[in-house]
Motif scaffolding. Structure first.
Motif, PDB file in Angstrom:
ATOM      1  N   VAL A 157       0.800  -1.232   0.000  1.00 47.99           N
ATOM      2  CA  VAL A 157       0.000   0.000   0.000  1.00 47.99           C
ATOM      3  C   VAL A 157       0.827   1.275   0.000  1.00 47.99           C
ATOM      4  O   VAL A 157       0.284   2.360  -0.238  1.00 47.99           O
ATOM      5  CB  VAL A 157      -0.969   0.004   1.201  1.00 47.99           C
ATOM      6  N   LYS A 194      -5.978   0.855  -0.863  1.00 49.55           N
ATOM      7  CA  LYS A 194      -6.029   1.470   0.469  1.00 49.55           C
ATOM      8  C   LYS A 194      -6.900   2.711   0.441  1.00 49.55           C
ATOM      9  O   LYS A 194      -7.713   2.948   1.364  1.00 49.55           O
ATOM     10  CB  LYS A 194      -4.626   1.819   0.947  1.00 49.55           C
ATOM     11  N   LEU A 240     -10.550   1.650   0.466  1.00 47.77           N
ATOM     12  CA  LEU A 240     -10.966   1.132   1.773  1.00 47.77           C
ATOM     13  C   LEU A 240     -11.082   2.263   2.793  1.00 47.77           C
ATOM     14  O   LEU A 240     -11.996   2.263   3.636  1.00 47.77           O
ATOM     15  CB  LEU A 240      -9.970   0.070   2.252  1.00 47.77           C
ATOM     16  N   GLU A 241     -10.183   3.211   2.733  1.00 41.52           N
ATOM     17  CA  GLU A 241     -10.263   4.356   3.650  1.00 41.52           C
ATOM     18  C   GLU A 241     -11.511   5.190   3.379  1.00 41.52           C
ATOM     19  O   GLU A 241     -12.230   5.582   4.311  1.00 41.52           O
ATOM     20  CB  GLU A 241      -9.010   5.222   3.522  1.00 41.52           C
ATOM     21  N   TRP A 297     -10.972   0.509   6.086  1.00 41.76           N
ATOM     22  CA  TRP A 297      -9.559   0.269   6.347  1.00 41.76           C
ATOM     23  C   TRP A 297      -9.256  -0.098   7.798  1.00 41.76           C
ATOM     24  O   TRP A 297      -8.482  -1.036   8.042  1.00 41.76           O
ATOM     25  CB  TRP A 297      -8.736   1.480   5.918  1.00 41.76           C
ATOM     26  N   SER A 343      -6.797  -3.321   8.320  1.00 44.77           N
ATOM     27  CA  SER A 343      -5.421  -2.844   8.114  1.00 44.77           C
ATOM     28  C   SER A 343      -4.374  -3.826   8.624  1.00 44.77           C
ATOM     29  O   SER A 343      -3.282  -3.930   8.049  1.00 44.77           O
ATOM     30  CB  SER A 343      -5.223  -1.474   8.775  1.00 44.77           C
ATOM     31  N   VAL A 388      -3.944  -7.218   6.150  1.00 47.90           N
ATOM     32  CA  VAL A 388      -3.515  -7.077   4.753  1.00 47.90           C
ATOM     33  C   VAL A 388      -2.174  -7.759   4.514  1.00 47.90           C
ATOM     34  O   VAL A 388      -1.233  -7.585   5.287  1.00 47.90           O
ATOM     35  CB  VAL A 388      -3.422  -5.585   4.362  1.00 47.90           C
ATOM     36  N   HIS A 443     -11.787   5.910  -5.059  1.00 47.26           N
ATOM     37  CA  HIS A 443     -10.329   6.004  -5.196  1.00 47.26           C
ATOM     38  C   HIS A 443      -9.993   6.915  -6.365  1.00 47.26           C
ATOM     39  O   HIS A 443     -10.854   7.196  -7.212  1.00 47.26           O
ATOM     40  CB  HIS A 443      -9.719   4.603  -5.415  1.00 47.26           C
TER      41      HIS A 443
END
Length: 261
Positions: free
Chosen positions: A147, A157, A160-161, A166, A170, A173, A218
């Motif tokens: 990441v 990442k 997911l955030e 995330w 986290s 991963v 993203h």
């Protein structure tokens, strides 16, 4: 007696009469063109390179790895003529160091980010805020590109955030050196789920695409291309034109890429 260079020049002229109207005029390709390309491009670019060789009888070779690793190799003097990154950041990295020819740079392709599983019975996953991703993983891990460096990992990442997922995964991963390495972990059954590009999922019959990340979760996935500043190949520009031409587009589209202007 006709030398190889003369013969290739005549071949180029003949091919040019056929293809110049489509946006690509072949030239002599007696010199090798060396391509450094993101690992996710392998299936598509291998097909593009085979077509280039068929049309020109030129010599082209490709090295595939994470964009981060390739950019660092170019920085250290590796003899690449063309660089195709899986994100803008690593092309920017080389541009800031004057290691690409700025006027040759363009955005070549787009892609999508997906969730894959090796379980043929895995059900569809609606990827959104509130998804119990940790529960989906069970005792397994989520594999994705590293990441902090691999573009697919950075995109993953960020997604997911943005979805608020995330924090729950986290520490679950498994970061890989490239997106293809992450794909392989899923394909081998070493991880129950992985985050990869749509084109990677399509290239491996051992995985099943179970969900697609929202595009607004993203940054846009863009593959830029450029000639390196130290390229000495007289055919690098012609190869670049070919990769961006209508002749090459179907090979990328067949693997699920979006061809950009």
């Amino acid at each position: 007696m006709m030398g190889r260079r003369d013969w290739l020049t005549r071949l180029a002229l003949a091919l040019g009469l056929v293809l110049s109207g489509a946006g690509f005029t072949p030239v002599s390709a007696a010199e090798r063109v060396t391509i450094f390309a993101a690992a996710s491009l392998k299936s598509a670019l291998d097909a593009v390179n085979a077509e280039w060789k068929r049309l020109t009888e030129g010599d082209v070779t490709a090295s595939y790895a994470a964009s981060s690793a390739l950019a660092k190799q170019i920085e250290q003097g590796a003899p690449a003529d063309i660089f195709i990154s899986a994100d803008l950041a690593w092309m920017d990295y080389l541009a800031e160091k004057n290691l690409i020819k700025a006027d040759s740079r363009s955005n070549l392709l787009g892609n999508r980010l997906v969730l894959v599983s090796a379980n043929a019975d895995a059900g569809p996953v609606d990827i959104k805020a509130g998804l119990d991703l940790a529960g989906l993983l069970g005792n397994g891990r989520l594999t994705m590109g590293a990441v902090d460096s691999v573009p697919a990992g950075k995109y993953g990442k960020a997604a997911l955030e943005n979805l608020g997922l995330w924090p729950m995964v986290s520490d679950r991963v498994a970061g890989s050196e490239s997106v293809r390495a992450a794909l392989l972990l899923v394909s081998r059954g070493e991880a129950p789920y992985g985050i990869v590009y749509q084109t990677d999922a399509a290239a491996d019959p051992g995985v099943k695409m179970v969900g697609t990340f929202p595009e607004d979760s993203h940054p846009p996935i863009i593959y830029p291309i450029a000639i390196t500043a130290d390229s000495a190949s007289p055919d690098a520009a012609a190869y670049l034109d070919f990769v961006r031409s209508p002749e090459a587009a179907p090979f990328f589209q067949a693997q699920g890429f979006t061809v950009l202007e």
